[in-house]
Scaffold this motif. Structure first.
Motif, PDB file in Angstrom:
ATOM      1  N   VAL A   1      23.246  22.408   1.804  1.00  0.00           N
ATOM      2  CA  VAL A   1      23.075  23.774   1.469  1.00  0.00           C
ATOM      3  C   VAL A   1      21.828  23.963   0.723  1.00  0.00           C
ATOM      4  CG1 VAL A   1      23.903  26.037   0.539  1.00  0.00           C
ATOM      5  CG2 VAL A   1      25.080  24.566   2.099  1.00  0.00           C
ATOM      6  N   LEU A   2      21.875  23.266  -0.651  1.00  0.00           N
ATOM      7  CA  LEU A   2      20.781  23.468  -1.344  1.00  0.00           C
ATOM      8  C   LEU A   2      19.295  22.776  -1.118  1.00  0.00           C
ATOM      9  CD1 LEU A   2      22.848  22.270  -4.716  1.00  0.00           C
ATOM     10  CD2 LEU A   2      21.895  24.491  -4.320  1.00  0.00           C
ATOM     11  N   ALA A   3      19.426  21.706  -0.231  1.00  0.00           N
ATOM     12  CA  ALA A   3      18.249  21.402   0.280  1.00  0.00           C
ATOM     13  C   ALA A   3      17.595  22.486   1.255  1.00  0.00           C
ATOM     14  CB  ALA A   3      18.373  20.014   1.073  1.00  0.00           C
ATOM     15  N   LEU A   4      18.362  22.989   2.385  1.00  0.00           N
ATOM     16  CA  LEU A   4      17.924  23.927   3.192  1.00  0.00           C
ATOM     17  C   LEU A   4      17.383  25.445   2.358  1.00  0.00           C
ATOM     18  CD1 LEU A   4      20.558  23.823   6.058  1.00  0.00           C
ATOM     19  CD2 LEU A   4      17.884  23.003   6.199  1.00  0.00           C
ATOM     20  N   LEU A   5      18.053  25.542   1.267  1.00  0.00           N
ATOM     21  CA  LEU A   5      17.694  26.743   0.539  1.00  0.00           C
ATOM     22  C   LEU A   5      16.539  26.614  -0.098  1.00  0.00           C
ATOM     23  CD1 LEU A   5      20.926  28.336  -0.736  1.00  0.00           C
ATOM     24  CD2 LEU A   5      19.853  29.119   1.414  1.00  0.00           C
ATOM     25  N   ARG A   6      16.173  25.295  -0.658  1.00  0.00           N
ATOM     26  CA  ARG A   6      15.147  25.086  -1.256  1.00  0.00           C
ATOM     27  C   ARG A   6      13.851  25.371  -0.451  1.00  0.00           C
ATOM     28  NH1 ARG A   6      12.954  18.871  -2.840  1.00  0.00           N
ATOM     29  NH2 ARG A   6      12.949  18.888  -0.534  1.00  0.00           N
ATOM     30  N   SER A   7      13.950  24.706   0.892  1.00  0.00           N
ATOM     31  CA  SER A   7      12.938  25.039   1.884  1.00  0.00           C
ATOM     32  C   SER A   7      12.540  26.490   1.821  1.00  0.00           C
ATOM     33  CB  SER A   7      13.071  24.384   2.956  1.00  0.00           C
ATOM     34  OG  SER A   7      14.107  24.989   3.825  1.00  0.00           O
ATOM     35  N   GLU A   8      13.358  27.435   2.027  1.00  0.00           N
ATOM     36  CA  GLU A   8      13.079  28.857   1.998  1.00  0.00           C
ATOM     37  C   GLU A   8      14.431  29.365   2.058  1.00  0.00           C
ATOM     38  OE1 GLU A   8      12.206  30.558   6.058  1.00  0.00           O
ATOM     39  OE2 GLU A   8      12.121  28.408   6.709  1.00  0.00           O
TER      40      GLU A   8
ATOM     41  N   PRO B   1      25.887  42.700   8.228  1.00  0.00           N
ATOM     42  CA  PRO B   1      24.981  42.261   7.355  1.00  0.00           C
ATOM     43  C   PRO B   1      25.133  40.828   6.631  1.00  0.00           C
ATOM     44  CG  PRO B   1      26.292  43.759   6.138  1.00  0.00           C
ATOM     45  CD  PRO B   1      26.698  43.943   7.594  1.00  0.00           C
ATOM     46  N   ARG B   2      24.067  40.206   6.847  1.00  0.00           N
ATOM     47  CA  ARG B   2      24.153  38.669   6.367  1.00  0.00           C
ATOM     48  C   ARG B   2      23.331  38.727   4.813  1.00  0.00           C
ATOM     49  NH1 ARG B   2      22.946  36.824  12.237  1.00  0.00           N
ATOM     50  NH2 ARG B   2      25.001  36.186  13.064  1.00  0.00           N
ATOM     51  N   THR B   3      23.791  37.963   3.924  1.00  0.00           N
ATOM     52  CA  THR B   3      23.136  37.693   2.747  1.00  0.00           C
ATOM     53  C   THR B   3      22.362  36.528   2.760  1.00  0.00           C
ATOM     54  OG1 THR B   3      25.138  38.868   1.609  1.00  0.00           O
ATOM     55  CG2 THR B   3      23.665  37.553   0.213  1.00  0.00           C
ATOM     56  N   VAL B   4      20.964  36.708   2.331  1.00  0.00           N
ATOM     57  CA  VAL B   4      20.144  35.481   2.283  1.00  0.00           C
ATOM     58  C   VAL B   4      20.050  34.933   0.842  1.00  0.00           C
ATOM     59  CG1 VAL B   4      17.947  35.098   2.439  1.00  0.00           C
ATOM     60  CG2 VAL B   4      18.784  36.748   3.983  1.00  0.00           C
ATOM     61  N   TYR B   5      20.127  33.959   0.724  1.00  0.00           N
ATOM     62  CA  TYR B   5      20.186  33.205  -0.636  1.00  0.00           C
ATOM     63  C   TYR B   5      19.071  32.343  -1.004  1.00  0.00           C
ATOM     64  CZ  TYR B   5      25.344  34.412  -0.636  1.00  0.00           C
ATOM     65  OH  TYR B   5      26.436  35.056  -0.546  1.00  0.00           O
TER      66      TYR B   5
ATOM     67  N   MET C   1      17.666  31.558   3.026  1.00  0.00           N
ATOM     68  CA  MET C   1      18.251  31.519   4.280  1.00  0.00           C
ATOM     69  C   MET C   1      19.718  32.251   3.988  1.00  0.00           C
ATOM     70  SD  MET C   1      17.566  27.614   5.576  1.00  0.00           S
ATOM     71  CE  MET C   1      18.069  27.625   7.170  1.00  0.00           C
ATOM     72  N   HIS C   2      20.166  32.813   5.044  1.00  0.00           N
ATOM     73  CA  HIS C   2      21.746  33.008   5.148  1.00  0.00           C
ATOM     74  C   HIS C   2      22.519  32.021   5.748  1.00  0.00           C
ATOM     75  CE1 HIS C   2      21.223  34.076   9.168  1.00  0.00           C
ATOM     76  NE2 HIS C   2      20.344  35.217   9.028  1.00  0.00           N
ATOM     77  N   GLY C   3      23.759  32.312   5.585  1.00  0.00           N
ATOM     78  CA  GLY C   3      24.754  31.186   6.050  1.00  0.00           C
ATOM     79  C   GLY C   3      24.722  30.836   7.734  1.00  0.00           C
ATOM     80  N   HIS C   4      24.421  31.914   8.318  1.00  0.00           N
ATOM     81  CA  HIS C   4      24.548  31.654   9.999  1.00  0.00           C
ATOM     82  C   HIS C   4      23.271  30.797  10.288  1.00  0.00           C
ATOM     83  CE1 HIS C   4      25.059  32.245  13.973  1.00  0.00           C
ATOM     84  NE2 HIS C   4      23.973  32.746  14.121  1.00  0.00           N
TER      85      HIS C   4
ATOM     86  N   ILE D   1      30.358  25.033   5.091  1.00  0.00           N
ATOM     87  CA  ILE D   1      29.092  25.476   4.513  1.00  0.00           C
ATOM     88  C   ILE D   1      29.543  27.079   3.954  1.00  0.00           C
ATOM     89  CG2 ILE D   1      27.181  26.627   5.505  1.00  0.00           C
ATOM     90  CD1 ILE D   1      27.255  24.410   7.776  1.00  0.00           C
ATOM     91  N   TYR D   2      30.346  27.703   4.318  1.00  0.00           N
ATOM     92  CA  TYR D   2      30.293  28.840   3.771  1.00  0.00           C
ATOM     93  C   TYR D   2      31.122  29.136   2.479  1.00  0.00           C
ATOM     94  CZ  TYR D   2      28.661  31.244   8.020  1.00  0.00           C
ATOM     95  OH  TYR D   2      27.912  31.586   9.146  1.00  0.00           O
ATOM     96  N   ASN D   3      32.340  27.960   2.332  1.00  0.00           N
ATOM     97  CA  ASN D   3      32.775  27.782   1.180  1.00  0.00           C
ATOM     98  C   ASN D   3      31.904  27.251   0.012  1.00  0.00           C
ATOM     99  OD1 ASN D   3      35.366  28.331   2.237  1.00  0.00           O
ATOM    100  ND2 ASN D   3      35.875  26.366   2.804  1.00  0.00           N
ATOM    101  N   THR D   4      30.963  26.383   0.598  1.00  0.00           N
ATOM    102  CA  THR D   4      30.099  25.966  -0.467  1.00  0.00           C
ATOM    103  C   THR D   4      29.011  27.088  -0.807  1.00  0.00           C
ATOM    104  OG1 THR D   4      29.799  23.833   0.573  1.00  0.00           O
ATOM    105  CG2 THR D   4      27.991  24.149  -0.649  1.00  0.00           C
ATOM    106  N   LEU D   5      28.645  27.933  -0.041  1.00  0.00           N
ATOM    107  CA  LEU D   5      27.932  29.027  -0.229  1.00  0.00           C
ATOM    108  C   LEU D   5      28.381  29.961  -1.386  1.00  0.00           C
ATOM    109  CD1 LEU D   5      26.414  30.043   2.932  1.00  0.00           C
ATOM    110  CD2 LEU D   5      25.187  29.525   0.902  1.00  0.00           C
ATOM    111  N   ARG D   6      29.783  30.259  -1.151  1.00  0.00           N
ATOM    112  CA  ARG D   6      30.569  30.924  -2.227  1.00  0.00           C
ATOM    113  C   ARG D   6      30.542  30.278  -3.760  1.00  0.00           C
ATOM    114  NH1 ARG D   6      33.278  32.590   2.469  1.00  0.00           N
ATOM    115  NH2 ARG D   6      34.722  30.823   2.220  1.00  0.00           N
ATOM    116  N   ARG D   7      31.022  29.110  -3.618  1.00  0.00           N
ATOM    117  CA  ARG D   7      31.172  28.452  -4.723  1.00  0.00           C
ATOM    118  C   ARG D   7      29.774  28.121  -5.391  1.00  0.00           C
ATOM    119  NH1 ARG D   7      29.966  23.137  -5.914  1.00  0.00           N
ATOM    120  NH2 ARG D   7      30.028  22.576  -3.485  1.00  0.00           N
ATOM    121  N   LEU D   8      28.621  27.838  -4.773  1.00  0.00           N
ATOM    122  CA  LEU D   8      27.224  27.881  -5.249  1.00  0.00           C
ATOM    123  C   LEU D   8      26.959  29.219  -6.142  1.00  0.00           C
ATOM    124  CD1 LEU D   8      25.308  25.391  -3.072  1.00  0.00           C
ATOM    125  CD2 LEU D   8      26.423  24.721  -5.140  1.00  0.00           C
ATOM    126  N   ALA D   9      27.283  30.323  -5.314  1.00  0.00           N
ATOM    127  CA  ALA D   9      27.010  31.468  -5.921  1.00  0.00           C
ATOM    128  C   ALA D   9      27.628  31.861  -7.059  1.00  0.00           C
ATOM    129  CB  ALA D   9      27.179  32.685  -4.710  1.00  0.00           C
TER     130      ALA D   9
END
Length: 255
Positions: free
Chosen positions: A8-15, A68-72, A17-20, A42-50
């Motif tokens: 999750v962190l590696a993909l968000l570093r690239s740009e 709606p989808r939240t982009v992180y 993104m939302h969970g989907h 994946i979704y649990n990790t997004l919540r925890r990291l947020a």
């Protein structure tokens, strides 16, 4: 190591993104099968990291009637954690999914020299393990160990030898691996990044409109007559268009 956190962190570093989008990438490379990264993880990790401040919501996107989808995007703390996880993964001198995840998801956009050094340190550790295992097997053979033990040692030897050889190949392609475009993307994600790429019904409608416009601007000859004689080309009468401006009326107006 938490594989989902690294991904999750590696993909968000690239740009951002939302969970989907992250889920689609995970499905594309079957992470649930070989890295134990499930959709729920994946979704649990997004919540925890947020919650812990490693990522932050930057915007909300909505497509049609879908929710709606939240982009992180990652914070400084998230990038620091990603770097720590990468170093831990690449320092493990054993064949492990963590190494593959670190290479697939953290190499794109990384510094080639830094990654090369990390991998060479790991390769040296693997080479030492291989040499130690060979010496151990040879001692066991000399002591009359059963053939089953010898075959088990040989299996481990061959795995380590393959890992050492794999590092040589990776080292030769490190520049390609570190190119930002090497990051895995789904077709839908590429279309979302480039709105000029149509899809589905919109693509078909655009194709029909383009074909109709082409026919209007370049009319084709009429079809052949039933007896096989060539038809008469259709004639298009150009529009006369608006008349040129005659200028203001200079005639005097009776009082």
């Amino acid at each position: 190591m938490n594989h989902a956190t690294l991904v999750v962190l590696a993909l968000l570093r690239s740009e951002p993104m939302h969970g989907h989008q992250i889920r689609r990438v995970a499905e594309l490379v079957n992470l649930s099968e070989w890295a134990e990264v499930s959709t729920g993880a994946i979704y649990n990790t997004l919540r925890r990291l947020a919650d812990d401040g490693s990522i932050v919501a930057v915007r909300t996107e909505q497509e049609g009637n879908r929710p709606p989808r939240t982009v992180y995007a990652p914070t400084e703390a998230g990038l620091y954690e990603l770097e720590r996880l990468r170093e831990v993964a690449l320092s493990q001198p054993i064949p492990d999914a963590s190494v593959m995840l670190a290479l697939i998801f953290t190499a794109p956009g990384s510094d080639p020299d830094e990654l090369r050094e990390l991998l060479r340190v790991r390769q040296a550790a693997l080479r030492r393990q291989h040499e130690d295992l060979v010496h151990l097997r040879q001692r066991k053979d000399a002591q009359g160990a059963p053939v089953t033990a010898a075959m088990a040692f040989r299996a481990w030897e061959m795995q380590l030898a393959a890992a050492v050889a794999w590092h040589d190949e990776v080292d030769g392609r490190i520049e390609e691996l570190c190119a930002p475009e090497a990051m895995i993307r789904t077709p839908d994600h590429r279309r979302a990044a480039d709105p000029g790429i149509p899809r589905g019904a919109r693509a078909r409608a655009q194709a029909r409109a383009a074909a109709a416009a082409a026919r209007e601007s370049n009319p084709s000859p009429a079809g052949a007559a039933e007896d096989g004689a060539p038809g008469t080309p259709s004639t298009v009468t150009p529009s006369a268009g608006p008349e040129p401006d005659a200028g203001p009326d200079t005639r005097s107006t009776p009082s």
